[in-house]
Scaffold this active site. Structure first.
Site, mmCIF file in Angstrom:
data_model
loop_
_atom_site.group_PDB
_atom_site.id
_atom_site.type_symbol
_atom_site.label_atom_id
_atom_site.label_comp_id
_atom_site.label_asym_id
_atom_site.label_seq_id
_atom_site.Cartn_x
_atom_site.Cartn_y
_atom_site.Cartn_z
ATOM 1 N N HIS A 172 0.798 -1.224 0.000
ATOM 2 C CA HIS A 172 0.000 0.000 0.000
ATOM 3 C C HIS A 172 0.829 1.272 0.000
ATOM 4 C CE1 HIS A 172 -4.032 -1.750 0.832
ATOM 5 N NE2 HIS A 172 -3.323 -2.702 1.402
ATOM 6 N N LYS A 189 -14.416 8.842 -3.721
ATOM 7 C CA LYS A 189 -15.653 9.191 -3.023
ATOM 8 C C LYS A 189 -16.151 10.569 -3.454
ATOM 9 C CE LYS A 189 -13.870 6.274 0.595
ATOM 10 N NZ LYS A 189 -13.013 6.212 1.799
ATOM 11 N N LYS A 231 0.996 14.469 1.396
ATOM 12 C CA LYS A 231 -0.340 14.812 0.900
ATOM 13 C C LYS A 231 -0.489 16.319 0.680
ATOM 14 C CE LYS A 231 -2.398 10.834 3.330
ATOM 15 N NZ LYS A 231 -3.034 9.976 2.309
ATOM 16 N N LYS A 280 -8.401 14.105 4.578
ATOM 17 C CA LYS A 280 -7.577 12.902 4.553
ATOM 18 C C LYS A 280 -6.619 13.001 5.734
ATOM 19 C CE LYS A 280 -6.156 14.106 0.325
ATOM 20 N NZ LYS A 280 -6.351 12.863 -0.377
ATOM 21 N N ARG A 281 -5.854 11.940 5.991
ATOM 22 C CA ARG A 281 -4.868 12.062 7.056
ATOM 23 C C ARG A 281 -3.883 13.176 6.762
ATOM 24 N NH1 ARG A 281 -4.520 8.270 11.262
ATOM 25 N NH2 ARG A 281 -2.721 9.529 11.837
ATOM 26 N N THR A 284 -8.339 6.912 -1.969
ATOM 27 C CA THR A 284 -9.700 6.399 -2.151
ATOM 28 C C THR A 284 -10.709 7.519 -1.898
ATOM 29 O OG1 THR A 284 -9.481 5.558 0.103
ATOM 30 C CG2 THR A 284 -9.326 3.952 -1.683
#
Ligand code: NBG
Length: 825
Positions: free
Chosen positions: A361, A661, A555, A549-550, A657
């Site tokens: 992952h 969504k 990110k 998100k985290r 992911t």
């Protein structure tokens, strides 16, 4: 419900009865929480019949192969509403409760989010379970019943404060304790080798160990409208020695206390790290604990159903290891087969290597699990011996294949440099290695795992992630779900490819108007939530630009907020400038020990404070940090988003992911060519997304060969320089010059990071700002925007986890569907 089993009157009676039995109260006297419990028990009673029928059907159909999805994390989110959706009983139950003067939404809000996971990896596991059940596949999820799940996030003075998540406080109605299936798990001690005097066989006996009892709790996983109920089995730990006074007399008091503590500690808390390896001994204990218990249960079940011929195991069972966390399954299965079932090494290996498969992952180096050999061999002496032997045999093979090439061992051996490298073990031992998006799998094959790929190309395959439309559309966005069903029927609920039937409707003005009206209503719903939770007034007519998100440097929430600071400077400087109002919405938890991540949260909140309170900009920008981002509020956020921020440094986000969504709910992606964004663009077209920034090859080239210097950009772009300097001049820190110095340093020098600007924020800043301009332009054109938004929903068929699961089944698991039939009363 589609069956008579969910008769409204019967349901109402059952709820009342449950309130009485559970609390000795009348319904009017019960608290909301008590009503939630009573309603949930009523729903569970209905589920139990299907659960029994499903297990019966699996048992009868002995040919049915079972997948065991092993994962340290299952980020389930609330069960009540989702179960009702999948039982196709949501509307009926809502009405029944209304007739009793009760509001289902309020009751749902009483449920704690079972948050036994961090982020994408754990939520993926939950989506997979939903799809497996819906697609009629026999499956178990295996994990840990953490006493405390993901911490609750509170924001105090702009800082993140963690509070324990005591999700079991009121008792969790959907779980079932199964003490009759308890297993013993052993730690430590030493291994003695002996020859069995009777058989002459080699025997390895573990002595002087500590042990705990693993107690399974089962949660039902309800398939959509098909009577299938699979099981998520999570393990609790208890001390084995009963805490008796006579042990005190025997001087075993200490041992009793120790075992009590060991048991208590093991399942106490979920490690709150996403994409980061902490190397804590307790974490290794957790891993071995749930894997050993799960495998013992797996073998016991196999033998009950199929007899003692374990060579058939790979035909009946497949074990999917969700990242490296559960890969200790490999040596543990070897141990059980050799030491408990008396198989030879060769036979045990044949079985194990045909049963285990591994999903990777991440390529983030800091996420790779490498256990110090000292620690590992002390805690798991027998398991370590087995790993040594796996490694020895593998090293022999590598030497045979690449004589004299020690570089190969440096990269591929399991034991190296005093460490046990779990990914290497998983790749060597399993029959399948998959990445989670096309780009990610290519990077694995050509970069990170190149040597393995060259040696065993047949193992490598891609399985692009997916999400369940049942939770993230049917439940999370009921208005849109109903509208879609009215337009194209409800086939999309179990076959998302049908959503493509919306495509022709993008040319229908009326349809587009309705689509945007729904979006607007969802924005009003979110605005209300924000008002209630943040006390901030946001305008539903503004663009809802969302990054949830985290929190992680790769990110790049920092890129987002720096850009907000830049826009604010612009508006202040040119008040006359045309600017479409924006609401920048953030939601993110930072791992408790991740300093720069926490500083970023503080920065976002401080920027919010300054900008939201500056009347001179007429509310053109609002910044909102949503506290305690989690599955339940995520459902509402996706439904209300206009813009989906997916701005990771290319190559770093394995898939993502959340991106899917947002797409499902009609929010175009503003993002880099990273992870599954690449495939989203493939589906929806470049015209319906806002893509910017460096490509993965460029990032990887810089990383391998150097040549990037953010300082050059800093000194050549004065507006960007000003923004970065504002981190240090006190603008967002009430005059404090040190508050964001770590962030500042991380961008410009190597005081706290190996390289300056590891994630290429400066390099991507201008391209990002330009992409944001394109967003604004597109949004101003209502026709264009509504077309884009709708196209995103219409093109997201590929991203259902149903598709992902069918691919796992076809290429890796080889399962067969099992029909479950239930007598309707
Ligand atoms: C995460 C990746 C995401 C991906 C999820 C699910 C880890 C180790 N990896 O990009 O960062 O979507 O896994 O595959 O948490």
């Amino acid at each position: 419900m589609n069956s008579k089993r969910f008769d409204k009157e019967t349901f109402k009676e059952a709820v009342k009865d449950n309130v009485k039995t559970l609390y000795r109260k009348k319904i009017e006297e019960a608290s909301q929480q008590q009503i939630f419990q009573a309603v949930s028990y009523t729903v569970k009673e209905q589920i139990i019949d299907d659960w029994l029928a499903t297990q019966e059907a699996y048992y009868r159909k002995k040919e049915a192969k079972m997948v065991y999805y092993m994962s340290m994390e299952f980020l389930m989110g609330r069960a009540l509403g989702n179960n009702l959706i999948n039982l196709t009983a949501y509307t009926e139950v809502k009405e029944a409760l209304e007739e009793m003067g009760l509001d289902l939404n309020a009751i749902e809000d009483q449920e704690p989010d079972p948050a036994l996971g961090n982020g994408g990896l754990g939520r993926l596991a939950a989506c997979f379970l939903d799809s497996l059940a819906t697609l009629n596949y026999p499956a178990y999820g295996c994990g840990i019943r953490y006493r405390y799940g993901m911490f609750k996030q509170r924001i105090k003075d702009g800082y993140q404060v963690e509070a324990p998540d005591n999700w079991l406080k009121e008792g969790y109605p959907f779980e079932l304790r199964r003490p009759e299936y308890a297993k013993e798990v052993r730690f430590g001690g030493s291994v003695r080798f002996e020859k069995d005097p009777e058989t002459g066989r080699d025997k390895f006996v573990q002595e002087g160990y500590e042990s705990v009892r693993a107690i399974p709790y089962d949660m039902p996983i309800v398939g959509y409208g098909n009577h299938v109920v699979n099981t998520l089995r999570i393990w609790d730990a208890e001390a084995i020695t009963d805490f008796q006074l006579d042990s005190f007399d025997r001087g075993d008091y200490h041992k009793a206390v120790e075992q009590e503590n060991l048991a208590k500690n093991i399942v106490e808390v979920l490690y709150p790290n996403d994409n980061h390896y902490a190397g804590k001994e307790l974490r290794l204990k957790q891993q071995y604990f749930f894997i050993s218990a799960s495998l013992q249960a797996l073998l016991a079940k196999f033998k009950r159903e199929h007899g003692n011929d374990l060579s058939k195991l790979p035909d009946k069972v497949v074990i999917q290891m969700n990242d490296t966390h559960p890969t200790i399954a490999v040596p543990e299965l070897m141990h059980l087969l050799i030491d408990e079932e008396y198989l030879s090494w060769e036979d045990a290996w044949e079985i194990t290597s045909k049963t285990c498969a591994y999903t990777n992952h991440t390529i983030m180096a800091e996420a790779l699990e490498k256990w110090p050999i000292d620690l590992f061999s002390k805690l798991l002496p027998r398991i370590y011996q087995i790993i040594q032997e796996i490694d020895r045999r593998f090293v022999e093979k590598v030497r045979a294949k690449y004589p004299g090439n020690e570089e190969k061992l440096k990269k591929m051996a399991i034991l190296w440099d005093g460490q046990v490298r779990m990914a290497n073990m998983a790749i060597i031992s399993g029959f399948s290695v998959n990445g989670v998006a096309q780009l990610h799998t290519e990077i694995l094959k050509n970069q990170e795992l190149k040597d393995f790929y060259e040696m065993m190309p047949e193992k490598f395959n891609n399985k692009t992630n997916g999400i369940t439309q049942r939770r993230f559309l049917a439940h999370g966005n009921p208005l849109l779900a109903d509208w879609i069903t009215a337009r194209i029927g409800d086939g999309w609920i179990t076959d998302l490819s049908q959503i493509a039937r919306l495509k022709p409707l993008v040319n229908d003005e009326q349809a587009r108007r309705e689509f945007m009206q729904i979006k607007h209503k969802n924005k009003i719903r979110l605005a209300k939530y924000i008002k209630e939770h943040n006390g901030i007034e946001v305008d539903p007519h503004s663009i809802f630009d969302v990054q949830v998100k985290r929190l992680h440097e790769y990110k790049r929430q920092l890129l987002n907020i720096l850009h907000v600071m830049y826009l604010y400077n612009q508006i202040k400087e040119h008040p006359e400038m045309s600017f479409y109002p924006r609401t920048f919405i953030f939601g993110a938890k930072a791992a408790a020990g991740y300093q720069r991540a926490k500083e970023t949260i503080k920065l976002i909140n401080s920027v919010a404070e300054v900008i939201n309170n500056d009347r001179s900009i007429n509310g053109k920008i609002k910044v909102v940090f949503i506290e305690d981002y989690r599955v339940s509020n995520a459902e509402m956020i996706f439904a209300a988003a206009d813009v989906s921020e997916q701005i990771s440094t290319a190559s770093k986000e394995a898939s993502g992911t959340g991106n899917m969504k947002f797409m499902l709910n009609g929010a175009p992606t503003l993002g880099t060519m990273d992870g599954a964004n690449v495939e989203i663009v493939e589906e929806v077209g470049m015209d319906n997304a806002f893509i910017f920034g460096m490509r993965s090859e460029e990032v990887i080239r810089y990383e391998n060969h150097g040549g990037y210097n953010p300082i050059d950009i800093y000194f050549s772009d004065w507006e960007l320089k000003r923004v970065i300097d504002q981190l240090m001049d006190g603008t967002y820190a009430h005059g404090d010059h040190n508050m964001y110095k770590n962030l500042y340093n991380s961008l410009l020098n190597t005081q706290c990071t190996p390289r300056a600007d590891m994630y290429f924020i400066l390099k991507d800043f201008r391209p990002y700002a330009e992409a944001q301009k394109r967003v604004e332009e597109a949004y101003r054109d209502e026709h264009r925007w509504s077309r884009m938004a709708m196209m995103n929903t219409a093109c997201c068929g590929k991203f259902t986890s149903d598709r992902t699961i069918e691919e796992y089944v076809r290429d890796i698991w080889k399962l067969q569907k099992v029909e479950v039939t239930v007598e309707e009363e």
